[in-house]
Design a protein around this motif. Structure first.
Motif, PDB file in Angstrom:
ATOM      1  N   CYS A  96     -45.173  -0.534 -25.236  1.00 30.64           N
ATOM      2  CA  CYS A  96     -45.116   0.157 -23.940  1.00 30.64           C
ATOM      3  C   CYS A  96     -44.012  -0.410 -23.053  1.00 30.64           C
ATOM      4  O   CYS A  96     -43.312   0.334 -22.355  1.00 30.64           O
ATOM      5  N   TYR A  97     -43.870  -1.729 -23.081  1.00 37.12           N
ATOM      6  CA  TYR A  97     -42.801  -2.357 -22.298  1.00 37.12           C
ATOM      7  C   TYR A  97     -41.430  -1.854 -22.753  1.00 37.12           C
ATOM      8  O   TYR A  97     -40.571  -1.500 -21.931  1.00 37.12           O
ATOM      9  N   LEU A  98     -41.201  -1.812 -24.059  1.00 39.08           N
ATOM     10  CA  LEU A  98     -39.924  -1.355 -24.594  1.00 39.08           C
ATOM     11  C   LEU A  98     -39.665   0.098 -24.230  1.00 39.08           C
ATOM     12  O   LEU A  98     -38.556   0.468 -23.830  1.00 39.08           O
ATOM     13  N   PHE A  99     -40.693   0.928 -24.341  1.00 32.15           N
ATOM     14  CA  PHE A  99     -40.552   2.349 -23.997  1.00 32.15           C
ATOM     15  C   PHE A  99     -40.163   2.509 -22.533  1.00 32.15           C
ATOM     16  O   PHE A  99     -39.254   3.277 -22.192  1.00 32.15           O
ATOM     17  N   ALA A 100     -40.843   1.792 -21.645  1.00 31.26           N
ATOM     18  CA  ALA A 100     -40.558   1.903 -20.210  1.00 31.26           C
ATOM     19  C   ALA A 100     -39.140   1.435 -19.888  1.00 31.26           C
ATOM     20  O   ALA A 100     -38.437   2.049 -19.079  1.00 31.26           O
TER      21      ALA A 100
END
Length: 337
Positions: A96-100
């Motif tokens: 999720c961090y990478l996507f954001a």
């Protein structure tokens, strides 16, 4: 037992995103080829900014459609992944961090397209020349920092999952058999950073847009450069505006839907899945619009299609000639006998 729609299932999401990634791959490669090798001298100044946006857009596309394949249970910030990262054992909070972060870098790269035009047209003669590199660098740093509050406040899962399941209607077994992870149960750490970054990039883009508009309509410009150069710059700006506007639509539709689900506490898993499908099409539509809106790339596509058409026509002509020759040969043989 209640019948579950196929559009609400993880299988629908996985299959659809795999199809999208398969279609996007050759188009992304062709788009990269056009930017690198088919950009004329008139587009050299914008070439690397376009490649930068294309690079981050491809990274985001493949992260969503292949490496993560998110299955999200809006209006909660919970779900699971079905992509390669899941099989590699990468925790969902890092996914999720990478996507954001990638989502924000695409928006920063879009803003940089217009900043590049302003800098080349007028910014070199202003104080912006001294500040542009630090400002652009800060934008990219913020793109990787703004997801940290939600990432660092990653909740304890057992109590968070219990809270999420109380907010949602009863979920079918096809969803419950997956390991659901709650990324955030305090939306303040999730929404405020997004609003902050959206505001920063939006304000910067509006300011640069106003400066470009003022410069393009200034009287001094008409005495410094030819009308042909002004016309060329306007064509490039129009093409960039069409390309980035298309990307914005692919972002805004899902974001508007997600915000609505949170405000009205509404859950519709089929709509959630379709929302992510619309979002995952942004790279496909962006690359397609780029190839269509910029005249040199459009010419490459036209020549490619014309070559294939002429190749087909030639092969048909050869078949006709061959059949005619065979027919005449049979007639000659018949007459001689």
């Amino acid at each position: 037992m209640t019948e579950v729609s196929y559009f609400s299932t993880p299988e629908f999401v996985a299959f659809s995103l795999h199809v999208i990634s398969g279609v996007e791959l050759p188009l992304h490669i062709f788009g990269t080829y056009c930017i690198l090798f088919k950009s004329p001298d008139s587009m050299k100044s914008v070439k690397w900014s376009m490649l930068n946006l294309h690079f981050w857009s491809v990274c985001l596309d493949w992260t969503v459609t292949f490496f993560i394949i998110p299955f999200v249970l809006f209006p909660t910030v919970a779900g699971f992944s079905l992509g390669m990262f899941n099989y590699m054992g990468l925790p969902l909070e890092r996914q999720c961090y990478l996507f954001a972060a990638l989502l924000c870098t695409v928006n920063v790269a879009s803003m940089m397209l217009f900043e590049n035009r302003y800098y080349l047209m007028a910014g070199k003669e202003t104080m912006w020349k001294k500040f542009r590199i630090p400002v652009l660098a800060v934008n990219y740093i913020l793109a990787f920092l703004y997801p940290l509050p939600a990432y660092l406040k990653f909740p304890e899962q057992s109590s968070a999952l219990e809270e999420v399941l109380q907010k949602l209607p009863p979920l079918p077994e096809v969803i419950l058999r997956h390991q659901i992870t709650v990324y955030s149960n305090e939306l303040i750490y999730f929404i405020i950073p997004i609003v902050f970054m959206t505001s920063v990039i939006g304000i910067e883009t509006l300011i640069i847009g106003k400066l470009i508009h003022f410069h393009m309509n200034s009287v001094d410009l008409k005495f410094k450069v030819s009308l042909k150069t002004i016309s060329m710059q306007k064509r490039i700006l129009t093409a960039l505006l069409i390309q980035t506007s298309t990307m914005a639509v692919n972002f805004l539709i899902p974001i508007t839907y997600i915000c609505s689900t949170i405000v009205f506490n509404y859950h519709n898993q089929a709509a959630n899945n379709i929302c992510f499908l619309v979002f995952s099409l942004h790279g496909l539509t962006s690359t397609s619009i780029m190839l269509w809106s910029h005249r040199p790339y459009r010419a490459v596509c036209s020549n490619l299609l014309r070559f294939k058409r002429s190749e087909t026509t030639s092969s048909k002509g050869i078949q006709v000639v061959n059949s005619t020759v065979r027919r005449n040969t049979r007639i000659d043989i018949f007459r001689s006998s």
